[in-house]
Design a protein around this motif. Structure first.
Motif, PDB file in Angstrom:
ATOM      1  N   GLU A 194      -4.695  -1.671   6.123  1.00  0.00           N
ATOM      2  CA  GLU A 194      -4.480  -2.255   7.449  1.00  0.00           C
ATOM      3  C   GLU A 194      -5.688  -3.086   7.875  1.00  0.00           C
ATOM      4  O   GLU A 194      -5.533  -4.206   8.388  1.00  0.00           O
ATOM      5  N   SER A 234       0.818  -1.207   0.000  1.00  0.00           N
ATOM      6  CA  SER A 234       0.000   0.000   0.000  1.00  0.00           C
ATOM      7  C   SER A 234       0.853   1.260   0.000  1.00  0.00           C
ATOM      8  O   SER A 234       1.973   1.289   0.528  1.00  0.00           O
ATOM      9  N   SER A 235       0.282   2.305  -0.572  1.00  0.00           N
ATOM     10  CA  SER A 235       0.780   3.657  -0.330  1.00  0.00           C
ATOM     11  C   SER A 235       0.652   3.944   1.161  1.00  0.00           C
ATOM     12  O   SER A 235      -0.305   3.510   1.808  1.00  0.00           O
ATOM     13  N   PRO A 236       1.590   4.714   1.728  1.00  0.00           N
ATOM     14  CA  PRO A 236       1.484   5.034   3.153  1.00  0.00           C
ATOM     15  C   PRO A 236       0.493   6.147   3.468  1.00  0.00           C
ATOM     16  O   PRO A 236       0.241   6.416   4.651  1.00  0.00           O
ATOM     17  N   PHE A 289       4.284  -1.203   3.265  1.00  0.00           N
ATOM     18  CA  PHE A 289       4.044   0.129   2.721  1.00  0.00           C
ATOM     19  C   PHE A 289       5.252   0.550   1.893  1.00  0.00           C
ATOM     20  O   PHE A 289       6.392   0.262   2.253  1.00  0.00           O
ATOM     21  N   CYS A 299      -5.228   5.326   1.677  1.00  0.00           N
ATOM     22  CA  CYS A 299      -4.916   3.947   1.280  1.00  0.00           C
ATOM     23  C   CYS A 299      -4.572   3.091   2.492  1.00  0.00           C
ATOM     24  O   CYS A 299      -5.034   1.952   2.629  1.00  0.00           O
ATOM     25  N   ARG A 300      -3.758   3.647   3.352  1.00  0.00           N
ATOM     26  CA  ARG A 300      -3.162   2.894   4.450  1.00  0.00           C
ATOM     27  C   ARG A 300      -4.197   2.300   5.399  1.00  0.00           C
ATOM     28  O   ARG A 300      -4.118   1.113   5.764  1.00  0.00           O
TER      29      ARG A 300
END
Length: 209
Positions: free
Chosen positions: A68, A57-59, A80, A63-64
């Motif tokens: 999670e 994932s993008s941080p 990430f 997105c994050r």
């Protein structure tokens, strides 16, 4: 070379859902979270097939946070990658298309016609952005050969993947429509990418590989 190294690798790129403040803003690297509607969009997108062996994932929070939640629900490894952040839009960050057009008439049209040279002041250079996303893709298919990877990211990142994987010309990448909470599905095999689907609202139950 292991058998996994020769196996096809699946990459499912999923754009985040609607962020707080709506989707008409150029937020780039502004770290807005998902709206309630955005959460619902993302949960609906993954309600069908879930073929993944890991999540990347993008941080950024839009997105994050969902990545999670899904990783916990599926018991998958999650990583990430800073290279999967959205492109930076400089002075356009946080502004709507209407605000940009009112302040600088024709700027959006010039940008779409020539995204390499007609970038907003302070924007991340397009070549640098495309290069970092390309490096992220290369690492994904190298490190996770033979797997089916879910990549939670941004519209700009997904357009950059089209450039990297399919050599879509720079002048055309902003002609690719990427909606919230929709998938682009690729297969990487024998050094080549194949596009299996774009604009997918959900995935089939089988791996489709």
């Amino acid at each position: 070379m292991s058998q996994a190294d020769n196996a096809p690798t699946g990459l499912d790129f999923l754009r985040h859902g609607e962020p707080v403040g709506g989707s008409q803003r150029y937020r780039g690297q502004i770290d807005d979270p998902l709206s309630e509607h955005g959460w619902a969009q993302m949960r609906q997108a993954v309600a069908g097939g879930r073929p993944w062996t890991r999540i990347v994932s993008s941080p950024l929070m839009r997105c994050r946070a969902f990545a999670e939640e899904l990783a916990v629900a599926m018991g998958l490894e999650l990583e990430f990658d800073e290279r999967l952040k959205e492109v930076g839009f400089g002075v356009w960050e946080g502004r709507t298309r209407a605000e940009i057009s009112a302040a600088t008439p024709g700027a959006l049209e010039r940008f779409r016609a020539d995204p390499l040279q007609q970038r907003p002041e302070g924007a991340e250079p397009l070549g640098e952005f495309l290069a970092r996303v390309g490096r992220a893709c290369t690492d994904l298919v190298t490190r996770h050969a033979g797997e089916q990877v879910l990549v939670v990211c941004h519209a700009g990142v997904m357009r950059a993947v089209f450039h990297h994987a399919l050599q879509v010309p720079l002048a055309a990448i902003y002609d690719i429509q990427v909606r919230n909470a929709e998938f682009s599905r690729f297969r990487h095999e024998n050094g080549r990418y194949t596009l299996l689907g774009h604009g997918l609202k959900a995935l089939p139950v089988d791996r489709g590989r």
